[in-house]
Scaffold this active site. Structure first.
Site, short mmCIF file in Angstrom:
data_model
loop_
_atom_site.label_atom_id
_atom_site.label_comp_id
_atom_site.label_asym_id
_atom_site.label_seq_id
_atom_site.Cartn_x
_atom_site.Cartn_y
_atom_site.Cartn_z
N HIS A 262 0.85 -1.16 0.01
CA HIS A 262 0.02 -0.30 -0.13
C HIS A 262 0.94 1.14 0.13
CE1 HIS A 262 -3.60 2.46 0.53
NE2 HIS A 262 -3.01 2.87 1.59
N ASP A 264 0.68 5.33 -0.06
CA ASP A 264 -0.01 6.37 0.01
C ASP A 264 0.33 7.36 -1.11
OD1 ASP A 264 -2.09 5.71 1.63
OD2 ASP A 264 -0.70 5.57 3.31
N ASP A 374 -7.73 1.10 1.65
CA ASP A 374 -7.58 2.13 2.68
C ASP A 374 -8.68 3.28 2.65
OD1 ASP A 374 -6.37 2.71 5.18
OD2 ASP A 374 -4.87 3.98 3.82
N HIS A 578 -6.87 9.49 -1.30
CA HIS A 578 -7.29 9.24 0.27
C HIS A 578 -6.62 9.82 1.27
CE1 HIS A 578 -5.42 5.12 0.34
NE2 HIS A 578 -5.05 5.48 1.29
ZN LIG Z 1 -3.41 4.79 2.58
#
Ligand SMILES: [Zn+2]
Length: 1011
Positions: A262, A264, A374, A578
């Site tokens: 993951h 970001d 997420d 996000h």
């Molecule tokens: Zn995230």
């Protein structure tokens, strides 16, 4: 037999920690290390390699916050190591508890080819296996000294989140830079013991299998000579072979492990760092794929792929090769893993258009699955968008973070506002960072709520948040759990392979209707107001730009800016990531986002202006024409057209008895009292008062707001226990603009200026609010207590609206104490309702109370304006903000939709001699056009997207303002859908829509009609 279980378990832990793990690298020699600190921002790889480094020693401090240091390590493999496996162990000063949140590195050879990434749980580089001895080793590390923002004591304010305030203090201590022998047998023994030890701890104490493992572990430890671990590891492994070979039970839960990281796209690091994070992780994963034939890795977010392609061509070459082999798998089919609460209809659609198109163009791969592990909750408009994009599955684990209620399913059908159902899976492992720990695997199996009808779940496996990805240890552990008694089975699979199996085995999944509300992170609807405003303005401007550029292209042969719009859309979509749009990133990210949005606005304003001038004629003569970008007629001007606006009466302003002012335009009569509060809004046609008796609307309310965790993300329900009504006014006076009242207030260190205005002919009280905000840990709300009894209220979402109850009967409703709206919130009694529309706020709450005096019901609707959390940005939301709201009494849902567009779209006037006829007209206000554009394929076809916006059936006629050759229904990517073509006659296309149905039509123009 005596119960010696804890004795064996404690022995296993100590021997592993103190003797066996250290024996993985039994011999080592130091490397020579030199470093060059890049003076500012990251430099190209060639520059880093060419720089002249200075010596640095293990134990030295290095790395100013956000700096880049190029290390060069050199050495010679000792001749005595001939025949053995040798690795470089490169520990930049890692804290092994913080993968993804620390310094990181990417290792290069001197020719610039990337080798692999370095992070706290992946600090080795293979030198040779076997080596001959005498090999020269020379490696370069592009090391990023990203500071730790989320520390052991989390959520403390820090200035480290922006390069401008972070200082220059070195952040890390160079820990280990060695060449070392790697003992494969000892490493395998570690993996055996970890898997068995972790499985053992999860099994019931009275299960025979637990004791079989305990005794086998004991026998293995007996075989280890603690003074010669390397010489005895093989014998220890032999004693574990039996328990490792026992197969899983036929009913064992089946886990599809998907290699994952993951990442970001920005969060506790800026966008530019994510470009490098992605390169590091992708390098690690291509290296791991080379050495592990069963492993599969999936990467989402087309934007991140595009970054590799643009910035790291040498990594891109490795990635594309692994994609061709089917093992490095694009997933998700979106531009980024966006928020889904706040993006508007078209933006949510374009996330899929640009994401899917990237993977189709680059690899010919179409994703059927949506990958949003997420994201902070899922709007009820999303299922229809997923389907319209040609996808059919959704994955997230985030709802497991809800603090109040436990979601009842892991595999189910999710039904959106229009009835579209999407096959959805929540991985029961409850994390997107699975590391193949026995506790995680056992939790997934136990937690899975669809046992008996389904057996498969997915586990996203690899370090994430800041990237890193899967490690060789995770792959080794997964291999041992492929078919292991007492454990769920683990198999590496792609997301699509998992979904195909899960769907096939689950004949009648349960259905969840409506939004997937996350009972956490509710303040992400409000934090970082300027970022949110930038998003909303950009979305509106993109609507205008596409509409007027398409109209100008068809009407005047004006060039259509395909590439510019494509680029701007991708910028806006990236910022819906996000942690950006939700306001949960560091100061650097939001400061940069504000600048980016300003540039986007400037560019789009220029496009709109040029197209409108092309339509109005360049003479500059003629009357001001109102260009109506809204989907409904505005001031007498048709939607999508331009003409002189109709004039509409006037508003009178009279002094009010007892102080204040009365505004009256014949439709509404509004009383603003001496405190600047709205004590009456009277709907003259209906003969009805909107404001609850004895109460006042336009009431600013200030709450303390210090959540228990996650400051920028969370508002905890107890914030409501304390409230200050801001009723003291510095000044209340008639405004300069006709029909308006000006109100000024001061509170704390802040100041508010409002303009309340009642435009002639408008059944809408406009409220412009300017706040110079200098509070700390406070929440500012704008309240409207209304004399309306309603069990539910509607909030606009993508391509429609969603209802939420106004009561709190159950914990599910009580948990929704802060919710998301787009342009409007609406509530009504049969025949009479009220809407509150806004130009850029998303958070709101609705509560109700029954009055003692008249037993009537007061429903209070409050817009969330500003917060002031101090983590991760200690200066969140400080400074000047402008908001626009409007109260619309007597509003139907249709009025709410229309007025919502009006407050978001500025009235633009251009002098012109001839009216501009709309390119496309729809004769029913319930059918709302969300996009008019030229087709992305450059064919010149006009694409129009619309939906039924009232929640009912609609029959309407769409009329093209140009000669029509053909009409085709398409998906969001403008690809024709199967089915009969649309009828059309004389440019008119009859339409019939289900409630909230979304339709995209491609209108082919007659060749002879092209300018
Ligand atoms: Zn995230």
């Amino acid at each position: 037999m005596h119960d010696d279980r804890t004795l064996v378990e404690a022995r296993l832990k100590r021997v592993l920690d103190e003797r066996i793990r250290p024996a993985v690298h039994p011999e080592s020699v130091p490397l020579d290390v030199a470093v060059w600190h890049a003076p500012g921002e990251p430099v190209p790889v060639a520059d880093g390699l060419a720089a002249t480094p200075e010596p640095i020693a293990v134990g030295d401090r290095w790395g100013a916050p956000w700096g880049t240091s190029w290390f060069t390590v050199t050495g010679v493999v000792p001749a005595a190591w001939a025949g053995r496996t040798v690795e470089a162990v490169l520990d930049l000063g890692f804290d092994k508890n913080m993968p993804g949140f620390q310094c990181e590195g990417l290792v290069y050879r001197s020719d610039g080819t990337p080798v692999k990434g370095l992070n706290p749980l992946n600090d080795w580089v293979r030198v040779g296996s076997p080596v001959e001895g005498g090999e020269e080793v020379r490696l370069h590390i592009e090391a990023a000294s990203n500071p730790v923002i989320l520390d052991y004591h989390p959520f403390l304010p820090t200035k480290l989140g922006d390069k401008e305030t972070a200082g220059t203090e070195p952040q890390y201590t160079l820990a280990r830079m060695d060449l070392a022998v790697f003992d494969e047998t000892v490493w395998q023994l570690v993996m055996d013991l970890e898997v068995l030890g972790e499985l053992m701890a999860e099994l019931p104490v009275d299960a025979a299998r637990r004791w079989e493992i305990t005794r086998a572990v004991e026998r293995a430890l007996d075989a280890v000579d603690l003074q010669d671990v390397n010489g005895t590891a093989a014998a220890a492994r032999e004693r574990l072979a039996g328990v490792l070979a026992a197969p899983a039970a036929p009913s064992a839960h089946r886990i599809s492990a998907v290699g994952h990281a993951h990442i970001d796209s920005a969060w506790l690091w800026p966008l530019r760092e994510t470009v490098r994070k992605v390169a590091r992780t992708a390098s690690n994963m291509t290296a791991l794929l080379d050495s592990e034939p069963a492993f599969v890795f999936a990467m989402s977010q087309a934007q991140q792929w595009a970054w590799i392609k643009e910035h790291r061509p040498e990594v891109w070459a490795k990635v594309t090769k692994a994609v061709a082999a089917g093992r490095f798998v694009p997933t998700g089919g979106m531009w980024v893993e966006s928020d889904t609460n706040m993006p508007g209809s078209e933006a949510m659609a374009r996330q899929f258009v640009h994401g899917k198109r990237f993977f189709l163009d680059e690899f010919g791969i179409e994703n059927d699955e949506v990958w949003l592990p997420d994201t902070f909750g899922f709007a009820a408009g999303l299922p229809q968008i997923i389907r319209a994009a040609g996808s059919k599955w959704l994955l997230t684990q985030k709802i497991s973070w809800s603090r109040t209620n436990t979601f009842p399913h892991h595999t189910f059908l999710w039904e959106g506002i229009d009835g579209t159902r999407i096959f959805t899976h929540f991985p029961p492992v409850d994390t997107y960072n699975c590391s193949m720990k026995g506790s995680e695997i056992a939790h997934a199996a136990r937690n899975f709520r669809d046992k008996g009808v389904a057996r498969h779940s997915l586990a996203p496996t690899g370090w994430g948040d800041g990237g890193g990805g899967t490690t060789r240890e995770m792959v080794a552990k997964a291999a041992r759990m492929r078919d292991l008694e007492g454990s769920a089975t683990v198999t590496w699979e792609t997301p699509a392979e998992f979904f195909a199996k899960a769907e096939a085995e689950h004949a009648a999944p349960a259905v969840w209707a409506g939004e997937l509300y996350l009972e956490l992170h509710r303040a992400t609807l409000t934090s970082q107001a300027r970022t949110k405003q930038g998003n909303r303005r950009s979305e509106s401007l993109l609507r205008e730009a596409e509409l007027w550029c398409a109209t100008a292209a068809v009407r005047a042969g004006h060039p259509y800016p395909y590439e510019q719009l494509d680029r701007i859309w991708k910028t806006v979509l990236l910022h819906q990531f996000h942690d950006i749009l939700p306001g949960s990133s560091i100061a650097w990210v939001h400061r940069e986002a504000e600048r980016t949005y300003a540039a986007v606005a400037e560019e789009l304003d220029a496009l709109v202006g040029a197209a409108q001038r092309a339509l109005a004629g360049d003479s500059g003569r003629g009357a001001p024409l109102l260009f109506n970008s809204a989907p409904h007629t505005r001031d007498g001007v048709a939607a999508g057209g331009a003409a002189a606006p109709a004039t509409t009466g006037e508003t009178t302003v009279l002094p009010r008895e007892g102080g204040g002012h009365i505004l009256d335009n014949g439709l509404l009569r509004v009383e603003v009292d001496g405190r600047g509060l709205v004590v009456s809004v009277y709907d003259q046609a209906a003969g009805r008062e909107a404001v609850a008796p004895g109460q006042a609307a336009n009431l600013l309310q200030l709450h303390p707001d210090f959540p228990n965790m996650w400051d920028a993300w969370d508002v905890d329900e107890f914030y409501r226990n304390t409230v200050t009504d801001l009723v003291e006014a510095d000044e209340v006076a008639a405004g300069d603009a006709p029909g308006s009242v000006r109100v000024t207030r001061s509170f704390g260190r802040s100041r508010v200026r409002q303009l309340l205005s009642l435009a002639p002919g408008a059944k809408r009280l406009d409220i412009d609010t300017e706040v110079d905000w200098h509070e700390t840990e406070k929440f500012l709300k704008l309240a409207f207590p209304l004399d309306v009894r309603a069990d539910r209220y509607a909030s606009e979402t993508q391509y429609g609206h969603t209802y939420r109850p106004t009561h709190t009967n159950t914990s599910w409703e009580a948990a929704k104490f802060e919710a998301c709206n787009h342009r409007f919130v609406h509530l009504e009694e049969p025949g009479w309702g009220v809407a509150l529309v806004n130009d850029s706020t998303y958070g709101h709450d609705v509560t109700r109370a029954v009055r003692a005096g008249d037993s009537g019901t007061t429903t209070t609707l409050r817009a969330s304006l500003l917060r002031a959390p101090r983590f991760p940005d200690p200066e969140t939301d400080q400074g000047v903000h402008r908001f626009r709201h409007a109260l619309v009494p007597g509003a139907t849902i249709g009025d709410a939709v229309r007025e919502g567009y009006v407050v978001n779209l500025p009235a633009r006037y251009v002098a012109g001699e001839a009216e501009v006829a709309p390119l496309v007209t729809v004769d029913d206000d319930a059918v709302v056009v969300t996009a008019v554009k030229l087709a992305d394929d450059g064919s010149g076809d006009v694409v129009v997207r619309f939906h039924e916006a009232h929640g009912g059936r609609a029959r309407a006629t769409l009329t093209a303002g140009f000669p029509l050759a053909a009409v085709t229904a398409t998906d969001l990517l403008e690809r024709p859908l199967a089915g009969t073509p649309y009828e059309h006659e004389g440019g008119a296309v009859p339409l019939s829509l289900r409630p909230f149905e979304l339709v995209t039509l491609r209108l082919r123009r007659s060749p002879d009609a092209r300018p």
